[in-house]
Design an enzyme around this catalytic site. Structure first.
Site, PDB file in Angstrom:
ATOM      1  N   ARG A   1      -4.599   3.754   0.028  1.00 42.10           N
ATOM      2  CA  ARG A   1      -3.421   3.671   0.888  1.00 42.10           C
ATOM      3  C   ARG A   1      -3.861   3.986   2.318  1.00 42.10           C
ATOM      4  NH1 ARG A   1      -1.739   6.828  -3.634  1.00 42.10           N
ATOM      5  NH2 ARG A   1      -0.133   5.796  -4.905  1.00 42.10           N
TER       6      ARG A   1
ATOM      7  N   LYS B   1      -0.603  10.729  -3.343  1.00 46.67           N
ATOM      8  CA  LYS B   1       0.771  11.212  -3.286  1.00 46.67           C
ATOM      9  C   LYS B   1       0.932  12.452  -4.153  1.00 46.67           C
ATOM     10  CE  LYS B   1       3.065   6.821  -2.258  1.00 46.67           C
ATOM     11  NZ  LYS B   1       4.094   5.848  -2.692  1.00 46.67           N
TER      12      LYS B   1
ATOM     13  N   HIS C   1      -1.861  -2.416   3.988  1.00 47.39           N
ATOM     14  CA  HIS C   1      -1.605  -2.274   2.556  1.00 47.39           C
ATOM     15  C   HIS C   1      -2.021  -3.534   1.800  1.00 47.39           C
ATOM     16  CE1 HIS C   1       0.026   0.698  -0.124  1.00 47.39           C
ATOM     17  NE2 HIS C   1       0.710  -0.221  -0.787  1.00 47.39           N
TER      18      HIS C   1
ATOM     19  N   ARG D   1      -5.217  -3.137  -0.032  1.00 50.60           N
ATOM     20  CA  ARG D   1      -5.046  -2.427  -1.316  1.00 50.60           C
ATOM     21  C   ARG D   1      -4.550  -3.406  -2.386  1.00 50.60           C
ATOM     22  NH1 ARG D   1      -3.793   2.737  -3.721  1.00 50.60           N
ATOM     23  NH2 ARG D   1      -1.790   2.790  -4.785  1.00 50.60           N
TER      24      ARG D   1
ATOM     25  N   TYR E   1       0.929  -6.019 -10.673  1.00 51.23           N
ATOM     26  CA  TYR E   1      -0.233  -6.807 -10.316  1.00 51.23           C
ATOM     27  C   TYR E   1      -0.564  -7.846 -11.379  1.00 51.23           C
ATOM     28  CZ  TYR E   1      -0.918  -3.604  -6.476  1.00 51.23           C
ATOM     29  OH  TYR E   1      -0.737  -2.885  -5.336  1.00 51.23           O
TER      30      TYR E   1
END
Length: 321
Positions: free
Chosen positions: A167, A191, A267, A270, A302
């Site tokens: 990230r 996170k 992003h 990523r 994904y």
């Protein structure tokens, strides 16, 4: 139709938040930080959402303080935002903030009910991540001028973000101690303050080694407290680049690589990391660990990207497609 400028004018027209509402919001944020270990970006989003509601309540005659707002007050505020052109995703984030804030108020017995409990989140379209092709990623990575200290740093940052699926906040927040080139791993704090180890590929190790031995010392040459620079990646002042600065860096190098800057986001690298791994047969559970997702359901989006890639190949090459 309301525009971003209209929404900004609306926000500026509201009085600044003060008094017990401001204090209640800060107490909630202190508790959220202590109990959940939220990142500064998450806390800033909470603060922005709650201050917007508090300012709107204060502008209305005879409105209650934010901690005692009724469900009708919240409904009216959400309706106002929808009419002002705020996007469903923005309102969904606001509703999540309200759930957390009023659950905290109930726990502290500031009130007996949660006024946000029966409010329904807006319907959100399922957005597939926008990934670059492998050729586009290669062009982007090769764009920086590695004969300059800043260009070599940019190459190392781009390589690391794509190689490890980081990230943006994780990348710019990396401390110098996060890299272990001898073992070929990177320690990432994601996170919720959760750490994970991500393997480094040969290319990312090569550019990191060059950056650490050539570029970083040059960037810190004129910095008075160079020895105290704790961040892995630094600018000419010895400070870590901001997320906004990295965004500009990506856009600049995308344009230089002949890629539409509107299609490229930090992003997006990523997303490209995850999509390319799946296209080459990576295991979904392993990908979850690499990305630092708490839930496998987050990673499963994904598989839809990979499915779209297969459908595209079939449509282009199958004789009866």
């Amino acid at each position: 139709m309301s525009t971003t400028a209209d929404r900004r004018r609306l926000a500026r027209s509201l009085p600044p938040l003060a008094g017990q509402d401001a204090a209640a919001i800060e107490r909630f944020l202190d508790s959220a930080w202590a109990e959940q270990g939220l990142s500064p970006a998450a806390l800033a989003a909470y603060r922005s959402d709650l201050q917007g509601l508090g300012r709107w309540l204060q502008a209305r005659p005879a409105s209650p303080p934010i901690a005692l707002a009724a469900r009708s007050d919240l409904f009216d505020y959400l309706a106002m935002r929808s009419g002002a052109g705020y996007k469903p995703r923005s309102n969904a984030r606001l509703l999540s903030t309200l759930h957390a804030f009023y659950a905290h108020a109930v726990r502290l017995r500031l009130r007996s009910d949660d006024p946000s409990a029966l409010l329904q989140p807006p319907h959100l379209p399922r957005l597939l991540p926008k990934a670059l092709s492998e050729a586009q990623v290669s062009a982007l990575l090769e764009s920086p001028d590695t004969d300059t200290p800043a260009g070599l740093r940019d190459r190392a940052m781009l390589e690391l973000m794509y190689a490890c699926g980081l990230r943006v906040s994780e990348l710019v927040g990396l401390p110098g101690t996060a890299v272990n080139l001898r073992q070929g791993v990177l320690r990432v704090t994601g996170k919720g303050g959760k750490d994970r180890l991500v393997p480094l590929g040969e290319e990312s190790q090569h550019w990191l080694q060059r950056y650490l031995s050539e570029s970083r010392p040059a960037l810190l040459a004129g910095v008075r407290d160079a020895a105290g620079a704790a961040s892995l990646f630094v600018d000419g002042k010895g400070q870590a680049p901001t997320r906004q600065a990295f965004w500009g860096l990506v856009k600049r190098h995308a344009a230089a690589a002949g890629i539409d800057p509107g299609r490229v986001t930090p992003h997006g690298l990523r997303h490209s990391f995850a999509t390319h791994l799946l296209n080459r047969g990576a295991d979904l559970r392993a990908l979850q660990m690499l990305l630092g997702h708490a839930s496998l359901s987050t990673t499963q989006i994904y598989t839809l990207v990979a499915r779209e890639h297969l459908k595209s190949l079939h449509a282009r090459h199958h004789p009866r497609a």
